[in-house]
Structure formats: C-alpha cells, structure tokens
Scaffold this active site. Structure first.
Site, PDB file in Angstrom:
ATOM      1  N   TYR A   1      -2.660  -2.535 -10.558  1.00 33.43           N
ATOM      2  CA  TYR A   1      -2.638  -2.242  -9.107  1.00 33.43           C
ATOM      3  C   TYR A   1      -1.889  -3.353  -8.372  1.00 33.43           C
ATOM      4  CZ  TYR A   1      -4.204  -2.240  -4.277  1.00 33.43           C
ATOM      5  OH  TYR A   1      -4.217  -2.307  -2.893  1.00 33.43           O
TER       6      TYR A   1
ATOM      7  N   VAL B   1       1.252  -3.769   3.835  1.00 33.35           N
ATOM      8  CA  VAL B   1       1.246  -5.089   4.488  1.00 33.35           C
ATOM      9  C   VAL B   1       2.528  -5.872   4.226  1.00 33.35           C
ATOM     10  CG1 VAL B   1      -1.251  -5.399   4.642  1.00 33.35           C
ATOM     11  CG2 VAL B   1      -0.048  -6.064   2.531  1.00 33.35           C
TER      12      VAL B   1
ATOM     13  N   LYS C   1       0.434   3.484  -2.900  1.00 32.52           N
ATOM     14  CA  LYS C   1      -0.811   4.239  -3.147  1.00 32.52           C
ATOM     15  C   LYS C   1      -0.610   5.764  -3.225  1.00 32.52           C
ATOM     16  CE  LYS C   1      -3.747   0.694  -0.996  1.00 32.52           C
ATOM     17  NZ  LYS C   1      -4.529   0.318   0.220  1.00 32.52           N
TER      18      LYS C   1
ATOM     19  N   SER D   1       0.798  -1.234   0.000  1.00 34.07           N
ATOM     20  CA  SER D   1       0.000   0.000   0.000  1.00 34.07           C
ATOM     21  C   SER D   1       0.825   1.276   0.000  1.00 34.07           C
ATOM     22  CB  SER D   1      -0.920   0.008   1.212  1.00 34.07           C
ATOM     23  OG  SER D   1      -1.994  -0.864   0.990  1.00 34.07           O
TER      24      SER D   1
ATOM     25  N   TYR E   1      -4.979   4.457   7.844  1.00 34.94           N
ATOM     26  CA  TYR E   1      -6.340   3.873   7.959  1.00 34.94           C
ATOM     27  C   TYR E   1      -7.016   4.198   9.290  1.00 34.94           C
ATOM     28  CZ  TYR E   1      -4.053   1.178   4.322  1.00 34.94           C
ATOM     29  OH  TYR E   1      -3.343   0.821   3.228  1.00 34.94           O
TER      30      TYR E   1
END
Ligand code: DON
Length: 607
Positions: free
Chosen positions: A189, A259, A67, A64, A241
């Site tokens: 992605y 992760v 992103k 992530s 998050y």
C-alpha cells in the site's frame, strides 16, 4: 488556432495560480520537500487528445489517487461479492485516515479511506508480497498507459512514519478483513501511494475510467466494463472524504484526491481531468485543484447531474430495402418481387451509446413498423456501446419478433465496444443470438433472400435461355439458334469458375441452378465480394463486346449448373441472324443500366 478548450485551461491556470493558501502535506516528511507552487491542469478526451496547462509533466507521488485503481484491481481479481464482504461502499463522512469500520463486521466503510484502501490492496492476488506488487504495478501501468516507477524516498519516508496505517492494518487483521501478516500488504500500500505520476498521467487514468475501462490512447483494457460503474460510484460518494457532499453538489463528477497534491475527476463518456497542486486544505484536498474543478464543471457543463440526453438522437435514419437494395444482380423474378416487397425490409441507422432510454425509443419505433415489415437491419456503424439492459431488451424483442415471423439482424457492429459480448451475455439458453453482418449489403441480401423465400415461386431453376435477362424479348427461333451452340457445365461448391485477370476467355455463363459470388481483389489484400448471382442470372457477358480479360473472380457458393455460350459462336450465328446480336446487345445495355441505378441511388442516399 488555439482550441477553445486549451484557452479555457490556460485561463483557469492563470486565474487560479493566484491562490496561495493551504499547505503541503508534511506528516510524511518527504512530501514536505515538494515545490508548493507547482501547478498543472490536464483534460483528456475519450479518443486520447490531451489539453494541458502549467506543470503537467512534473512527477509527484500519486498517494490516495491510487485507491480507486487498486479497488478496481481487487474487484477484477476477486469479484464484487467477495470484495463487498471485506470493504463497504458507504461514505464515512470522516477524514481519510479515520478508523471507520463497520461496527458489526469490522469492515472499512469504503475503499477510499486508508482502512478500505489497505484492505483492497490485501485482496490483490499474490503468493508473495513481490508477486502481489507485480500485479499492482501491471494494473496501474495499464491505467496510466506506461510502465511505472516509485519514489523510493517517499516510500521509505511513509513506511518509517506510517504508525497510524500500521495500527489500522492490525485492526483489519483483528477483524479478519486481512489474512496473514497485515504488514506485508501494508508495505505494498505504501509503495502504491509512492508511484510517480504526472498531471497528464492522472488525466489519462481518469479518462480510462471515463472510457469504460479502455485506455484512450493505448486502447488496452485496464478494467472490465462491469467494474467501471462501481468504481466511479464510490469515487462519487467517498472520493473526496468529508468534503464528498459539497464536491458532488458543486462539481458533480466522480473524483479522487491525494495528499501529493493530485486530483482526478471523471466525466463518463466525455473527459478525464487531472490536476496537480500540492497545497492542501484541512481535509487533505488540493486547494487549487478543487477551485479548478468547480470552475471547469461550471464553464464546460460537466456536472453529471446536468446531462440531458435525448434518446431520439440514437436513431438517425429509417429507410427501406427499396431505397438501398443489395448490390446483387436480381433475376427477372427476384427483381419483380423486390420491386413490390423490398419496402418491407427496414434499415435503422443507430448512433452513440445505446442505454435503456435509447433502446426504449428504438424498439418503440420498430414496434410501430412491425406490421408492415419482414425484417429489420440495425446498422450499428455509429454505435459506441450498449448497456446490459439494452442488450437484454434487444434480444428479448428479437426473439418475440422471430416468433411473429419478423427478423431483426445487425450489421457493421464495431468490435472495440464489446457490443457482441453484451448481447451474448444477455442471451437466453439455446438462443442462436443475433445474426451480425459485416456490411449492409450482406445484410440486405440476406433479408432479400428471406423475403423471397417467403414467396415460393422464387427458387424455381431457370431451364432455357429464355429465362435469362440477356435473352429478354428475343424471338424463340433465335433462342433455339443460340441453344444450338450451348454447352453445359456443372461445378461443385467452392469451385473457381472464373479467375480475375484470366485472358482470352469469351465464355458467357447462364446460371441454371445454384449461386455464385463475384469477388474483386482488395488493394490491401484479400477479396471484396461485389455481388451474388443465382438462377436466371448471367456473368461474363462483357465477352459479347470483346472484353475477354476477366475483371473479377467467380466462385460457386453451392452446387452450380451453367449453360455456357461462347461469344465467338454467337458472333458466328449473328452473321446469319444479325437480329440475335442486336437484341443481346440491347439487353446487355439495359442490364448495365440496371446495375448502375442502385449505385447512383446508393450515392444519393449516402449524400
Ligand atoms: O496513507 C496515507 O496516509 C497516504 N499514503 C495517502 C493519503 C492520501 O493521499 C489522502 N488523500 N487526500
């Protein structure tokens, strides 16, 4: 000597390595194979110095953390307006793989959750998935500072098990957030999440965002400066998050976790931080990574809400044109004027990143000096950036002062910080913009000219030898004698009057009208302008003391009229009127002394 920062990182690594709770991600089967004990910490400065402790070269998948960089790429390619229609900027407070879509538009709440990230990827241009991937690859490579590779095993493992993300992609298709086949951008992605990075790579990616979008080591711009704040703001509010609130409270830096066990944190204008430790907590954030950031923020004072900036540090010194005159050789008239009025030229030495608070203080100081000033030179040599509002206020004030007859010019603007672009961007239509001089000397000369042009008597051409410094105080009879051997020469603009290195040339030049530039060769090639001379000034006078090899080149800057005297003729005349030579040599000595004074003054001012 071990740097205190290095020792600090090593201590953190030793202390936090003890933490063994949490578990590596396994919902992507390949990720479960990672060494759970791997642990690295890196901190990179804005000039690319890296401090590392532990496993900082070990490659792992970025997940992530890709992103914010793909969101940045979408912003750069599609602009903020279109992107904000497809992806929101609101924290969802949910887990990274939650289907958090805006109830009205179906748009993902932010680009840090998987839904928003898949939408961001789909916005990267490309007629084919391969072309889109190429653009993603190039963009990530700019942020990392090297070509990228992906972990094919992890990519395949995620692609084969990515049912939830496939569902999210179809939802986005359903709401028109993704056009065309949503599985195509989804595969890209998965690829972007499988890009291999090291802890050091992460720290450089973070530092690139902290350095206004420029990679601190390669110097390459990875992101336009106007997109940096939007990316950092969503990292600050959404990057961690459903832990984002506690993170901002306890660490206080824009950040992003993955992760794969990575975390990046950004201290804008100061540091980029990268951490790798694959054991994750229940929210999918690296356990050791969070602990490192809490401690590093506390111990190094990196919480962005703790930053006390004193705008006064942006203005390091104010001095005048009397303290630092230009290097040119003023004629008697010009010197008299500058002696009386040079203090009306103000230098302001500026420093650091000029945001609105710094400019507010600087403009307030300028306003206080305006009444007694004819021009302001803003020395930008130590300035590392300018905010949009600061540029706007500077332009606004320059125009208002211009209308009041006072000039504001810039000198020594560094190109790498985009300052000129910011100023140009905030200029009003038909505004000619700031005059920017390569150095203070050129700026000073321009201000001196401007000051003197406001005094009509300065531009009167010199007619007889008596108007020249070298003939100061020489009796008229002797001047008449000298004029008997004078020749006149006219030059066109651009003509070379004297060339450095020419030998056996004993001519002394007296400028009747026009201007010349005196240039000396630079060691690294090209020429350095050392002074400009105008009416009433002379050059080549060292021929008087037998120096007939030219030590500089002289070019006509405009139409030029000169009186020329040969030293041989003067010496011949002096045999019959010795006083002539004595007076000329006296004046030459005074002249050289006057030339020396500004240099010693310059040295003392700089000291
Ligand atoms: O899409 C996924 O689930 C992974 N490729 C990335 C998730 C992730 O890294 C969440 N971060 N903490």
């Amino acid at each position: 000597m071990n740097s205190p920062i290095q020792s600090c990182l090593e201590q953190l690594h030793t202390d936090i390595k003890q933490l063994r709770h949490g578990a590596v991600a396994s919902y992507i089967p390949e990720l479960a194979l990672v060494d759970p004990d791997a642990f690295g910490i890196c901190l990179v400065t804005m000039d690319g110095t890296a401090y590392c402790a532990g496993d900082t070269a070990t490659l792992f998948t970025i997940q992530s953390i890709s992103k914010p960089f793909i969101y940045a790429t979408a912003l750069a390619e599609r602009g903020q307006q279109l992107v904000s229609q497809r992806v929101g900027v609101e924290p969802s407070g949910d887990a990274f793989n939650s289907i958090s879509l805006d109830p009205q538009t179906g748009a993902p709440l932010n680009p840090m959750i998987n839904a928003g990230a898949i939408a961001s990827t789909s916005l990267v241009r490309g007629a084919t998935p391969a072309e889109q991937w190429q653009r993603i690859e190039q963009s990530l490579a700019r942020f990392i500072g090297r070509p990228i590779t992906i972990d094919e095993a992890v990519y395949l493992s995620e692609s084969e098990t990515g049912a939830r993300n496939r569902a999210i992609a179809w939802m986005l298709k359903n709401f028109g957030i993704i056009e065309g086949d949503p599985m195509l951008p989804l595969e890209n992605y998965f690829r972007q999440c499988s890009v291999q990075v090291s802890c050091l790579d992460l720290a450089f990616m973070a530092a690139t965002l902290g350095n206004g979008g420029i990679h601190p080591l390669t110097g390459e711009r990875a992101l336009a400066s106007e997109h940096v704040a939007p990316v950092l703001s969503v990292m600050a509010t959404c990057g961690m998050y459903d832990y984002a609130g506690s993170w901002l409270y306890e660490v206080g830096m824009p950040a992003k976790s993955g992760v794969g066990g990575g975390i990046i944190a950004v201290q804008p204008g100061r540091f980029g931080i990268g951490i790798f430790s694959p054991r994750l907590d229940a929210k999918g954030n690296s356990v050791r990574g969070i602990e490192v950031c809490k401690r590093i923020s506390r111990e190094l004072g990196l919480n962005i809400f703790n930053q006390v900036n004193n705008p006064r540090t942006a203005l390091t010194r104010i001095y005048t044109g009397a303290d630092m005159p230009s290097r040119r050789e003023p004629g008697p008239l010009l010197r008299a004027i500058l002696l009386e009025h040079a203090h009306r030229i103000k230098y302001l030495a500026l420093h650091g990143y000029l945001a609105v608070d710094a400019i507010e203080y600087i403009l307030r100081r300028i306003a206080g000096l305006q009444a007694e000033s004819n021009s302001f030179i803003l020395d930008m040599h130590q300035v590392t950036g300018l905010s949009d509002s600061a540029a706007r206020f500077l332009n606004q004030t320059r125009l208002e002062m211009k209308a009041a007859g006072v000039a504001m010019v810039l000198s020594r603007v560094k190109d790498e910080y985009g300052i000129r672009d910011r100023l140009l961007k905030s200029m009003a239509p038909r505004d000619m913009g700031f005059l920017c001089f390569e150095d203070n000397d050129l700026a000073a000369e321009w201000c001196e000219n401007r000051l003197c042009e406001s005094m009509p008597e300065v531009s009167k051409p010199a007619v007889t030898l008596a108007d020249f410094t070298l003939f100061n105080g020489v009796p008229v009879t002797l001047i008449k004698l000298a004029e008997s051997v004078v020749s006149k020469q006219n030059y066109a603009q651009g003509d070379c009057v004297l060339r450095n290195g020419d030998e056996g040339d004993d001519r002394i030049f007296f400028i009747e009208s026009g201007k010349v530039s005196v240039l000396i060769p630079r060691l690294q090639g090209g020429h350095q302008r050392v002074s400009t001379l105008g009416p009433g000034m002379n050059f080549g006078e060292l021929a008087l003391v037998g120096q007939t090899t030219r030590s500089a080149s002289v070019y006509a800057d405009s139409e030029l009229k000169c009186h020329i005297l040969k030293a041989a003729d003067l010496n011949r005349l002096s045999s019959e009127a010795p006083e002539l030579r004595i007076r000329l040599l006296e004046n030459l000595a005074n002249d050289l002394a006057n030339k020396l004074r500004p240099t010693t003054q310059l040295v003392s001012t700089l000291a």
